[in-house]
Write an enzyme that holds these catalytic residues in place. Structure first.
Site, short mmCIF file in Angstrom:
data_model
loop_
_atom_site.label_atom_id
_atom_site.label_comp_id
_atom_site.label_asym_id
_atom_site.label_seq_id
_atom_site.Cartn_x
_atom_site.Cartn_y
_atom_site.Cartn_z
N ASP A 31 11.83 -4.52 -2.59
CA ASP A 31 11.17 -4.11 -1.35
C ASP A 31 11.37 -5.31 -0.41
O ASP A 31 10.74 -6.35 -0.57
CB ASP A 31 9.69 -3.82 -1.59
CG ASP A 31 8.93 -3.54 -0.30
OD1 ASP A 31 9.52 -3.74 0.79
OD2 ASP A 31 7.76 -3.16 -0.37
N ASP A 43 0.82 -1.24 0.00
CA ASP A 43 0.00 0.00 0.00
C ASP A 43 0.84 1.28 0.00
O ASP A 43 0.55 2.22 -0.74
CB ASP A 43 -0.88 0.12 1.25
CG ASP A 43 -1.62 -1.14 1.58
OD1 ASP A 43 -1.17 -2.22 1.20
OD2 ASP A 43 -2.65 -1.02 2.25
N LYS A 57 10.12 -5.56 10.24
CA LYS A 57 9.77 -6.96 10.00
C LYS A 57 11.03 -7.82 10.20
O LYS A 57 11.35 -8.17 11.32
CB LYS A 57 9.21 -7.13 8.57
CG LYS A 57 7.77 -6.63 8.40
CD LYS A 57 7.70 -5.16 8.16
CE LYS A 57 6.35 -4.70 7.68
NZ LYS A 57 6.32 -3.23 7.58
N1 F0G Z 1 6.76 -2.94 2.17
C1 F0G Z 1 6.10 -4.02 2.63
C2 F0G Z 1 6.14 -5.30 1.84
C3 F0G Z 1 5.37 -3.93 3.82
O1 F0G Z 1 4.70 -5.00 4.25
C4 F0G Z 1 5.36 -2.72 4.53
C5 F0G Z 1 4.61 -2.59 5.78
C6 F0G Z 1 6.09 -1.63 4.03
C7 F0G Z 1 6.78 -1.79 2.84
C8 F0G Z 1 6.13 -0.30 4.73
O2 F0G Z 1 6.94 -0.37 5.83
O3 F0G Z 1 5.42 0.04 7.78
O4 F0G Z 1 7.90 0.24 8.00
O5 F0G Z 1 6.62 1.93 6.74
N2 F0G Z 1 3.78 -3.43 6.20
C9 F0G Z 1 3.09 -3.46 7.47
C10 F0G Z 1 2.12 -4.61 7.48
C11 F0G Z 1 2.50 -2.18 7.90
O6 F0G Z 1 1.32 -4.69 8.44
O7 F0G Z 1 2.13 -5.45 6.57
P1 F0G Z 1 6.69 0.52 7.16
#
Ligand code: F0G
Length: 457
Positions: A214, A125, A257
């Site tokens: 990413d 997103d 993560k």
């Molecule tokens: N890319 C991926 C694949 C992600 O899952 C997320 C965040 C981001 C980028 C952005 O990173 O939150 O550190 O700014 N995912 C979280 C989730 C919020 O719940 O899947 P961030």
């Protein structure tokens, strides 16, 4: 007798959690307008809203925090972090940021311009937001198999190279780079194979385009390559990690993560012109180059976290737990995106709440029901998250409607997994009696799922 599996760590500090009564939860859910983002965490018993920033740090990470260097410029903590990242990925240039989306913001400020097209596999997103916010297009080239939750394939996160090549021919000069998300969160935490990464690299070379990973869950991706892809069983996670990143020009990272820290992120690249182009935006948006958006102590903890989480035992413990929960759901016949993903299970609400019309948001209804059942907080990855079509303003019902159960790293035990599975089974057993869902009372024009107000129909 073969010894059974057990965690690769023991517990040194605990955090009490509290159960609640159904009456309390009914009241709290109503006050939260049937949106779990509006609940207070102490109203939650087992929290599966995300695996981001919710992991437990190790004693080595906490010890490293005490040694944090908070110097404004040239802190030793930065060099600890940079040297670790360079050793693991081969990328020479590192820019720390406060989280993943900040890394996207800084790097894309340099790379993405109005009218550009950025092909990839199910952009997350915020990634999409940072592309669309610059009046460019995020073009999804994920394999079609990802849309069929019941198909059991080892690498459902892959890029469809035919779709990618078509885009590269059609949009040529409008494409600044290709972005591959490892693992593919939106498709269900599904991994991307080394073979697929290599094919993407070949296409990128053929059409002279750079590649970004990413990398939020790159270590889990490496684990799946080791355990599912031919020729990798005897390689270490660190070797596989290096081999993956050899196929990219740079990465954006949400360290919350697979860095196993509560806050943090970074950009890393081998291209000096990206570094030179992005660093001004880092200073503007995040902070000076040797801390970006991070404290010295957090950079130290991240350096240790990255090292620990690229060891097999750590990843094996984690993925084993997700698979353990998946086996329970199998036992109860509850459908989810197959096979089990790296960081979460994505329960297929459209196959469970078959009497709830899509206009009444089945996955959100299932999320609410699971909370009411046992105080377990999952997260809808479905029609509410999908927002409205920007032109027609109609709800977008074209994708999947899932309830994500994201498992924090090193936080819950398998006993908690048993509770989650049993609670879901109870909802599943009475699925025929759930005939109505939720309706929207108020919504924001974009990213509505964080703040949407709903009513129970
Ligand atoms: N890319 C991926 C694949 C992600 O899952 C997320 C965040 C981001 C980028 C952005 O990173 O939150 O550190 O700014 N995912 C979280 C989730 C919020 O719940 O899947 P961030």
């Amino acid at each position: 007798m073969e010894l059974p599996f057990a965690e690769s760590w023991k517990i040194k500090m605990v955090e009490p959690i509290r159960k609640s009564t159904r009456e309390e939860r009914v009241q709290w859910m109503k006050e939260a307008y049937y949106n779990v983002f509006q609940l207070r965490s102490d109203q939650v018993y087992i929290d599966l809203i995300t695996d981001s920033g919710t992991g437990a740090m190790s004693d080595h990470q906490w010890a490293a925090m005490m040694m944090g260097d908070e110097s404004y410029a040239g802190a030793s903590s930065f060099f600890n972090l940079k040297e670790t990242i360079t050793r693991l990925t081969g990328f020479e240039y590192v820019i720390p940021t406060h989280q993943g989306r900040a890394a996207e913001n800084v790097l894309f400020s340099y790379l993405v311009h109005e009218g550009d097209i950025v092909p990839g596999n199910s952009h997350f997103d915020t990634t999409k937001g940072h592309i669309e916010g610059r009046k460019a297009i995020a073009l999804d080239c994920t394999v079609d198999e990802a849309k069929n939750t019941q198909l059991e394939l080892p690498f459902k996160g892959n890029v469809d190279c035919a779709k990618l090549e078509k885009a590269l021919i059609e949009y040529a000069d409008r494409i600044p780079f290709i972005i591959v998300t490892i693992t593919n969160n939106t498709a269900g935490g599904q991994p991307v194979s080394m073979d697929n990464l290599r094919q993407v690299r070949e296409l990128a070379n053929k059409y002279h385009k750079p590649v970004i990973f990413d990398s939020a869950r790159f270590a889990e991706n490496a684990y799946f390559i080791k355990t599912r892809e031919e020729g990798y069983a005897n390689k270490t996670i660190k070797e596989i990690t290096k081999e993956m990143f050899d196929l990219a020009d740079g990465m954006t990272m949400s360290a919350k993560k697979d860095g196993v820290v509560n806050m943090g992120g970074f950009i890393a690249t081998r291209l000096q012109d990206w570094y030179d182009g992005a660093k001004g935006y880092c200073v503007q948006f995040e902070g000076y180059l040797t801390y970006g958006g991070m404290n010295g102590r957090d950079m130290n903890a991240l350096a240790v976290g990255l090292d620990e989480n690229t060891e097999f035992d750590m990843l094996h413990t984690r993925i084993h737990q997700v698979e353990y929960l998946a086996k329970k759901l199998d036992e109860y016949g509850i459908p989810y995106q197959r096979p089990a993903g790296g960081h979460a299970l994505f329960v297929d609400a459209s196959k469970i709440l078959t009497h709830v019309p899509k206009e009444e948001f089945p996955a959100q209804t299932l999320t609410v029901e699971l909370y009411l059942e046992a105080g377990i907080r999952g997260c809808e990855i479905g029609y509410i998250l999908a927002d409205r079509d920007p032109v027609t303003r109609e709800n977008r019902f074209g994708g999947l409607d899932l309830l994500r159960l994201a498992i924090p790293r090193r936080v819950y035990t398998d006993n908690h997994m048993n509770v989650i599975a049993a609670a879901l089974k109870n909802v599943f057993d009475r699925r025929e009696s759930i005939t109505r869902g939720v309706g929207i009372v108020w919504e924001a024009p974009l990213m509505r799922h964080f703040t949407v107000k709903l009513e129970r129909l």
